[in-house]
Write an enzyme that holds these catalytic residues in place. Sequence first.
Site, PDB file in Angstrom:
ATOM      1  N   SER A 106      56.356  62.693 -12.043  1.00  0.00           N
ATOM      2  CA  SER A 106      56.238  62.762 -10.595  1.00  0.00           C
ATOM      3  C   SER A 106      56.898  64.013 -10.015  1.00  0.00           C
ATOM      4  CB  SER A 106      56.812  61.485  -9.984  1.00  0.00           C
ATOM      5  OG  SER A 106      56.570  61.405  -8.613  1.00  0.00           O
ATOM      6  N   ASP A 245      52.599  64.471  -9.391  1.00  0.00           N
ATOM      7  CA  ASP A 245      51.454  63.679  -9.836  1.00  0.00           C
ATOM      8  C   ASP A 245      50.579  63.233  -8.675  1.00  0.00           C
ATOM      9  OD1 ASP A 245      53.209  61.778  -8.793  1.00  0.00           O
ATOM     10  OD2 ASP A 245      52.665  60.250 -10.265  1.00  0.00           O
TER      11      ASP A 245
END
Length: 448
Positions: A106, A245
């Site tokens: 992420s 992401d």
Amino acid sequence: MARLFGTDGVRGVAGRDLTAELAMDLSVAAAHVLGDAGAFTATGRRPIAVVGRDPRASGEFLEAAVVAGLASSGVDVLRLGVLPTPAVAHLTAALGADLGVMLSASHNPAPDNGIKFLARGGFKLSDAVEDEIERRLGEDWSFPVGSAVGRVRDAYGEADRYISHVLATMRGGLDGLRVVVDCAHGAAHMVAPEALLRAGAQVEAIGARPDGLNINDGHGSTHLDKLQQVVISRGADVGIAYDGDADRCLAVDHTGAVVDGDQIMAILASAMHAEGTLAKDTVVATVMSNLGFKLAMREAGITVVETAVGDRYVLERMKADGFNLGGEQSGHVIMLDHATTGDGLLTSLHLLSVVASSGRSLRELASVMTPLPQVLINVKGVDKGKAKAAELVSAVADAEAELGDTGRVLIRPSGTEPMIRVMVEASSEDQATKVAERLADVVRAACA
């Protein structure tokens, strides 16, 4: 030992904490656990998994390990290549896959990486299933041979299926909007500019040249400075920033002012409420959402339901009670009518659609809520098990009485570190700071 799975899969420094061996073992265990639980289809065909990743260099060897683990367990694998997490979730469902796997950490820096498993339909695995996978790591499995082994093929062209899906959820185009998009040198670097262009926007992309090592480096939703500068210098209408992401997004208006997840949810909830599409006239948020958001929603006739911090808890409440909009201040927004997880691209398209259809600027739309000053102090090196100490409970009660209806206090132990978070909202930043610092001192004394 600490639980291997966190709130968003298994994460760590790739090659040290998250090794190729662990990635393979996790994939083998996941295949067997889901198979034993009957989660794979019983149609006579082999189960199918889709695997996607963000552009981190370590994603290359981790992808190879995951694919090897799945195929050696008799699972056919479709390699999706570099795609956002919500794209992998969507394609898990759209392609009828029995399992989805996303490799990403992420918004974390490039040395980190993570593995997230998705069940059929594109939803995250339950805690119970993750615990079972962890429990059975390294078990002496029986592996298929010959024609029973899984087959592997590339499916990079499926990115267009995802782009077409998010565009199909929009009611109108973005013609005339000038948008700067920061892709964080991450998973959205191709699909986001393409989708925005196809929606009709004039697009300038920054942070869209990943080299495997620069993900989130000075770009994206955790580093908004460059986006603000470019929006102002180009005279753009809106700036959009994704994380590595692309399961979250934040925005900036034409003046460079930040529009956070609470404000984005307020704009979307208000628009959906007006058109009659907000399920039960309710939006789901976490306890960390700004009090200004809750006050604005109350004024608009919209109910706010609170959950613990974490998008998985927001999603669980939405699914359980039939709500279709929820999210976090960080920019994780879940639009359950169209997605099974937070989707930065989907969120940004719908936000921009409200801007385009209303004829109002993002700055004007964001004024639907007035964020109260919020001060967060992370008190480190304390015993978080003492967060309910009588001395601290008493100090919190005194602070809440002082703040009244125009503020609030939240004391929250960290889920991963020896740390207690002190969050205070008040009508002025000076008051919020003084109360937060006073409570932080009490935490240090009472939780040593």
